[in-house]
Design a protein around this motif. Structure first.
Motif, PDB file in Angstrom:
ATOM      1  N   VAL A 227     -42.901 -53.780 -33.661  1.00  0.00           N
ATOM      2  CA  VAL A 227     -44.304 -53.714 -33.248  1.00  0.00           C
ATOM      3  C   VAL A 227     -44.527 -54.708 -32.114  1.00  0.00           C
ATOM      4  O   VAL A 227     -44.351 -55.912 -32.308  1.00  0.00           O
ATOM      5  N   THR A 228     -44.894 -54.207 -30.938  1.00  0.00           N
ATOM      6  CA  THR A 228     -45.164 -55.082 -29.803  1.00  0.00           C
ATOM      7  C   THR A 228     -46.678 -55.261 -29.642  1.00  0.00           C
ATOM      8  O   THR A 228     -47.476 -54.673 -30.372  1.00  0.00           O
ATOM      9  N   LYS A 229     -47.055 -56.050 -28.658  1.00  0.00           N
ATOM     10  CA  LYS A 229     -48.488 -56.275 -28.410  1.00  0.00           C
ATOM     11  C   LYS A 229     -49.113 -55.139 -27.597  1.00  0.00           C
ATOM     12  O   LYS A 229     -50.322 -55.133 -27.377  1.00  0.00           O
ATOM     13  N   TYR A 230     -48.292 -54.172 -27.194  1.00  0.00           N
ATOM     14  CA  TYR A 230     -48.794 -53.058 -26.383  1.00  0.00           C
ATOM     15  C   TYR A 230     -49.005 -51.813 -27.259  1.00  0.00           C
ATOM     16  O   TYR A 230     -48.323 -50.805 -27.112  1.00  0.00           O
ATOM     17  N   ARG A 231     -49.959 -51.881 -28.179  1.00  0.00           N
ATOM     18  CA  ARG A 231     -50.200 -50.760 -29.097  1.00  0.00           C
ATOM     19  C   ARG A 231     -51.627 -50.223 -29.022  1.00  0.00           C
ATOM     20  O   ARG A 231     -52.090 -49.529 -29.934  1.00  0.00           O
ATOM     21  N   GLU A 232     -52.307 -50.497 -27.951  1.00  0.00           N
ATOM     22  CA  GLU A 232     -53.677 -50.012 -27.819  1.00  0.00           C
ATOM     23  C   GLU A 232     -53.707 -48.486 -27.857  1.00  0.00           C
ATOM     24  O   GLU A 232     -52.981 -47.812 -27.123  1.00  0.00           O
ATOM     25  N   GLY A 233     -54.528 -47.927 -28.738  1.00  0.00           N
ATOM     26  CA  GLY A 233     -54.662 -46.485 -28.850  1.00  0.00           C
ATOM     27  C   GLY A 233     -53.593 -45.826 -29.700  1.00  0.00           C
ATOM     28  O   GLY A 233     -53.607 -44.601 -29.878  1.00  0.00           O
ATOM     29  N   LEU A 234     -52.647 -46.614 -30.240  1.00  0.00           N
ATOM     30  CA  LEU A 234     -51.574 -46.062 -31.063  1.00  0.00           C
ATOM     31  C   LEU A 234     -51.880 -46.251 -32.548  1.00  0.00           C
ATOM     32  O   LEU A 234     -52.797 -46.979 -32.923  1.00  0.00           O
TER      33      LEU A 234
ATOM     34  N   PHE B  55     -43.308 -61.613 -23.753  1.00  0.00           N
ATOM     35  CA  PHE B  55     -43.347 -60.358 -23.004  1.00  0.00           C
ATOM     36  C   PHE B  55     -43.805 -59.207 -23.904  1.00  0.00           C
ATOM     37  O   PHE B  55     -44.712 -58.445 -23.566  1.00  0.00           O
ATOM     38  N   PHE B  56     -43.182 -59.064 -25.089  1.00  0.00           N
ATOM     39  CA  PHE B  56     -43.554 -58.008 -26.025  1.00  0.00           C
ATOM     40  C   PHE B  56     -44.513 -58.494 -27.108  1.00  0.00           C
ATOM     41  O   PHE B  56     -45.126 -57.678 -27.802  1.00  0.00           O
TER      42      PHE B  56
ATOM     43  N   CYS C  92     -37.164 -36.056 -25.573  1.00  0.00           N
ATOM     44  CA  CYS C  92     -37.753 -36.081 -26.906  1.00  0.00           C
ATOM     45  C   CYS C  92     -39.094 -35.356 -26.910  1.00  0.00           C
ATOM     46  O   CYS C  92     -39.941 -35.599 -26.036  1.00  0.00           O
ATOM     47  N   HIS C  93     -39.289 -34.463 -27.888  1.00  0.00           N
ATOM     48  CA  HIS C  93     -40.537 -33.736 -28.048  1.00  0.00           C
ATOM     49  C   HIS C  93     -41.403 -34.322 -29.156  1.00  0.00           C
ATOM     50  O   HIS C  93     -42.476 -33.777 -29.447  1.00  0.00           O
ATOM     51  N   ASN C  94     -40.938 -35.386 -29.782  1.00  0.00           N
ATOM     52  CA  ASN C  94     -41.698 -36.011 -30.860  1.00  0.00           C
ATOM     53  C   ASN C  94     -42.732 -36.992 -30.308  1.00  0.00           C
ATOM     54  O   ASN C  94     -42.614 -37.461 -29.170  1.00  0.00           O
ATOM     55  N   ARG C  95     -43.689 -37.303 -31.133  1.00  0.00           N
ATOM     56  CA  ARG C  95     -44.623 -38.387 -30.814  1.00  0.00           C
ATOM     57  C   ARG C  95     -44.676 -39.296 -32.039  1.00  0.00           C
ATOM     58  O   ARG C  95     -45.687 -39.387 -32.730  1.00  0.00           O
ATOM     59  N   CYS C  96     -43.566 -39.963 -32.281  1.00  0.00           N
ATOM     60  CA  CYS C  96     -43.413 -40.767 -33.491  1.00  0.00           C
ATOM     61  C   CYS C  96     -44.466 -41.872 -33.535  1.00  0.00           C
ATOM     62  O   CYS C  96     -44.704 -42.553 -32.529  1.00  0.00           O
ATOM     63  N   LEU C  97     -45.049 -42.064 -34.685  1.00  0.00           N
ATOM     64  CA  LEU C  97     -46.092 -43.072 -34.810  1.00  0.00           C
ATOM     65  C   LEU C  97     -45.544 -44.486 -34.644  1.00  0.00           C
ATOM     66  O   LEU C  97     -46.298 -45.437 -34.439  1.00  0.00           O
ATOM     67  N   PHE C  98     -44.207 -44.639 -34.711  1.00  0.00           N
ATOM     68  CA  PHE C  98     -43.580 -45.955 -34.590  1.00  0.00           C
ATOM     69  C   PHE C  98     -42.769 -46.096 -33.302  1.00  0.00           C
ATOM     70  O   PHE C  98     -42.033 -47.066 -33.142  1.00  0.00           O
ATOM     71  N   CYS C  99     -42.882 -45.146 -32.382  1.00  0.00           N
ATOM     72  CA  CYS C  99     -42.022 -45.121 -31.189  1.00  0.00           C
ATOM     73  C   CYS C  99     -42.096 -46.434 -30.405  1.00  0.00           C
ATOM     74  O   CYS C  99     -43.183 -46.893 -30.034  1.00  0.00           O
ATOM     75  N   PHE C 100     -40.934 -47.037 -30.135  1.00  0.00           N
ATOM     76  CA  PHE C 100     -40.914 -48.310 -29.410  1.00  0.00           C
ATOM     77  C   PHE C 100     -41.186 -48.094 -27.926  1.00  0.00           C
ATOM     78  O   PHE C 100     -41.796 -48.939 -27.273  1.00  0.00           O
TER      79      PHE C 100
END
Length: 439
Positions: free
Chosen positions: A226-233, A360-361, A90-98
């Motif tokens: 949306v997980t808890k690992y979104r720092e910087g996103l 976990f998430f 994938c070449h995208n950087r989707c703002l919602f990428c899981f």
């Protein structure tokens, strides 16, 4: 770039390939002068009664073999993990990428983002088409590679470029029209993000894709995870109950219109939206031919329909008392509570439902399939479980007894000191609970 063909890992016993002396370790380079890039070329070009196969043997000899066969006959070659060569990333950087929200230090395969149209056809993976060139669209059309599973998200070109962070993302409607005109079947999806591609933008997307029906066969609308690992996103949130109700109302309104036009609903809200909104799952007829169950569309309805059949066959009592614990995630509680309440009316049977939070998430992730072994062990350690712990198969890697955190079912059993088994669907669950699987 020189084409090296496909490395042959196995030759089927009694096959055409075995009869003419092809062996594992050889390479299939071309059929009828056409280079073989992957297993799709092999399948497509083998669909002829006369085949000219070019083979490079393991020792380096080049053979050209003329083969006459029936149209439907395969040569009998297997290419194993080499069937597709390098997978398109994938070449995208989707703002919602899981994937960008995955926990650190997990197995490497969980961080891989594939966006390969070949795997969309072969395995049902969703792809964005942002890395597909015109010659590859032509290949899809020529080889009739459908159905394809396509992540659309929005038909607004400018918005799609922003959501996918890819300047090539705006061509989606043009690409879909080209495929539709060629008769390629497509199943599509929208990952819906509050305040971004919902509301009027969702209406626009539904209308644009409906114009391509029946080639665009279905549209699934699923909530962003949306997980808890979104720092910087990018700052994202989940839908509120009221917002989820609004999404459902919008989609059901369109369903009614499409049913009157085509006798087919076309667009579907995911089961998760109904759980978020606290609304009942729609009846079976609202799901058409259930085109996207693996995307969480209609699984709850199929579960409830199967449960209704199984419930009629339940006994009034069992001979030996059994105490069972059943695990589910937050989103599955409503449906499993219905089941356990009824099972507990059977004399001699006690079934306790344990709803496990996703630590976990993060607790915003509610689907049962994303629970880990660690979540289950943490929730049940030291608790009374009874004779057996039953887990749904959706928690496990397909075909294996491995959770997302790489622990196994046997690890859960060992940590909790109890027998553990997995169930797939209401019938399987009832057979396990009643001990019928042991007889």
């Amino acid at each position: 770039m020189k084409n090296n063909g496909l490395y042959i890992t196995d030759v089927e016993n009694g096959s055409i390939a075995e009869e003419i002396g092809i062996q594992p370790g050889d390479r299939l380079v071309a059929i009828n002068k056409e280079p073989i890039r992957d297993v799709l070329d092999y399948r497509f070009l083998c669909a002829n009664e006369e085949v000219l196969a070019k083979i490079v043997t393991a020792s380096g000899e080049e053979w050209e073999i003329e083969i006459e066969k029936d149209y439907e006959d395969d040569l009998g070659l297997d290419f194993g993990e080499h069937s597709f060569g390098p997978i398109r990333r994938c070449h995208n950087r989707c703002l919602f990428c899981f994937v960008d929200q995955m926990a650190p230090s997990m197995r490497e395969s969980l961080y891989i983002k594939d966006d390969d149209y070949r795997l969309s056809f072969w395995q049902g993976n969703f792809v964005s088409l942002t890395n597909v060139k015109d010659e590859e669209l032509k290949r899809i059309i020529d080889q009739k590679l459908g159905p394809l599973y396509i992540s659309v998200h929005t038909t607004n070109s400018e918005l799609r470029c922003r959501m996918l962070n890819n300047r090539h993302a705006g061509k989606i409607l043009e690409q879909l029209k080209m495929l539709a005109e060629a008769g390629i079947e497509m199943q599509t999806q929208v990952v819906l993000c509050p305040g971004i591609n919902d509301g009027e933008e969702l209406k626009r997307t539904i209308r644009d894709l409906a114009l391509l029906w029946p080639q665009v066969h279905s549209l699934a609308v699923v909530p962003v995870g949306v997980t808890k690992y979104r720092e910087g996103l990018y700052s994202l949130r989940t839908f509120t109950e009221t917002e989820a109700q609004g999404v459902i109302d919008l989609i059901e309104d369109y369903q009614n219109k499409f049913m009157s036009l085509w006798d087919y609903p076309f667009v579907y809200a995911s089961d998760e939206f109904y759980v978020m909104a606290g609304k009942p799952i729609p009846p079976t007829e609202n799901y058409g031919d259930f085109p996207q169950t693996e995307n969480g569309i209609g699984l709850a309805r199929l579960f409830l329909d199967e449960w209704a059949e199984v419930e009629e066959e339940l006994p009034n009592e069992i001979d030996d008392h059994r105490r069972i614990t059943l695990v589910t995630g937050t989103s599955g509680e409503t449906f499993l509570r219905l089941v356990t309440d009824r099972l507990n009316l059977i004399k001699g049977l006690t079934v306790e439902l344990r709803v496990v939070q996703n630590n976990f998430f993060g607790n915003t992730v509610t689907v049962t399939g994303l629970l880990t072994a660690g979540d289950i062990i943490g929730a049940l350690k030291g608790k009374e479980i009874g004779d057996l712990l039953v887990l749904p198969t959706v928690m496990l890697r397909n075909g294996e007894e491995v959770f997302l955190d790489d622990l196994r079912v046997s690890d859960v059993s060992e940590q909790l000191g109890v027998s553990v088994t997995v169930a797939e669907g209401p019938r399987d669950l009832v057979e396990i609970v009643l001990g019928l699987d042991e007889k």
